[in-house]
Design a protein around this motif. Sequence first.
Motif, mmCIF file in Angstrom:
data_model
loop_
_atom_site.group_PDB
_atom_site.id
_atom_site.type_symbol
_atom_site.label_atom_id
_atom_site.label_comp_id
_atom_site.label_asym_id
_atom_site.label_seq_id
_atom_site.Cartn_x
_atom_site.Cartn_y
_atom_site.Cartn_z
ATOM 1 N N LYS A 62 -16.759 -5.012 -13.248
ATOM 2 C CA LYS A 62 -15.759 -5.930 -13.799
ATOM 3 C C LYS A 62 -14.608 -5.135 -14.408
ATOM 4 O O LYS A 62 -14.819 -4.158 -15.123
ATOM 5 N N GLY A 63 -13.385 -5.552 -14.083
ATOM 6 C CA GLY A 63 -12.205 -4.896 -14.627
ATOM 7 C C GLY A 63 -11.583 -3.870 -13.699
ATOM 8 O O GLY A 63 -10.428 -3.468 -13.891
ATOM 9 N N LYS A 64 -12.327 -3.428 -12.687
ATOM 10 C CA LYS A 64 -11.805 -2.460 -11.732
ATOM 11 C C LYS A 64 -10.955 -3.164 -10.679
ATOM 12 O O LYS A 64 -11.085 -4.357 -10.437
ATOM 13 N N ASP A 65 -10.084 -2.402 -10.035
ATOM 14 C CA ASP A 65 -9.296 -2.915 -8.918
ATOM 15 C C ASP A 65 -10.015 -2.598 -7.608
ATOM 16 O O ASP A 65 -10.683 -1.566 -7.495
ATOM 17 N N ARG A 72 -3.739 -11.857 -10.070
ATOM 18 C CA ARG A 72 -4.523 -10.631 -9.860
ATOM 19 C C ARG A 72 -4.702 -10.338 -8.374
ATOM 20 O O ARG A 72 -5.077 -9.246 -8.000
ATOM 21 N N GLN A 90 -6.895 -7.098 -8.569
ATOM 22 C CA GLN A 90 -6.800 -6.278 -9.773
ATOM 23 C C GLN A 90 -7.698 -6.846 -10.863
ATOM 24 O O GLN A 90 -7.930 -8.066 -10.932
ATOM 25 N N ARG A 91 -8.202 -5.971 -11.674
ATOM 26 C CA ARG A 91 -9.000 -6.371 -12.849
ATOM 27 C C ARG A 91 -10.044 -7.411 -12.436
ATOM 28 O O ARG A 91 -10.082 -8.537 -12.940
ATOM 29 N N THR A 92 -10.902 -6.996 -11.523
ATOM 30 C CA THR A 92 -11.857 -7.937 -10.929
ATOM 31 C C THR A 92 -12.708 -8.632 -11.983
ATOM 32 O O THR A 92 -13.072 -8.045 -13.020
ATOM 33 N N GLN A 93 -13.043 -9.876 -11.689
ATOM 34 C CA GLN A 93 -13.909 -10.692 -12.522
ATOM 35 C C GLN A 93 -15.139 -11.085 -11.709
ATOM 36 O O GLN A 93 -15.119 -11.047 -10.478
#
Lengths: 110, 117
Positions: free
Chosen positions: B15-18, B64, B80-83
Amino acid sequence: GESVGLHLPTLSVQEGDNSIINCAYSNSASDYFIWYKQESGKGPQFIIDIRSNMDKRQGQRVTVLLNKTVKHLSLQIAATQPGDSAVYFCAEIAFYKLSFGAGTTVTVRA
Amino acid sequence: GAGVSQSPSNKVTEKGKDVELRCDPISGHTALYWYRQRLGQGLEFLIYFQGNSAPDKSGLPSDRFSAERTGESVSTLTIQRTQQEDSAVYLCASSQPGGQGSNSPLHFGNGTRLTVT
């Protein structure tokens, strides 16, 4: 919003019997419909299509029926085989966009 | 001839990575689509490219998400900023000009399965 949906999420059919998969759509402006087959781990594969000026179209072992009056689409598979086990999606097209329903999982019993 | 190729086939990310997903369409296909498929659900339209026209980004769920395509070749979908709710299979498809139809059906790749932990 408008969507394409399917009546039943699952269908179990005996090998050799005919299968009927149903689909309801709500966008009366759609003029083109497609059935796709998706096997596990793969992308959807085109099966057969039909335009809104037709009410029936036949392919190899498959027939698509379109009833515009009740906004209903169906896919009939003749002599269902084990290789027909998959998820089947109907899709409608407005302009260039395909809108898909949730799919019907077909399981063929030996 | 090769079909639509997508890579990677599987991607696990925190989580949070692109993440960047790639699609190689069939040569000569000017139309390219990205769809998202959540588990047990249908396909959700994300974005559409047609030649040099401005892409239709109306299906992108948030800022994102972005996608690019170089000419009529490779496309990349970036998240971006994966959830965790981004976890799904991302499918790419291409077709000849004119889009759908038995004369120019939509060809799908096998997708990238994205898991956000």
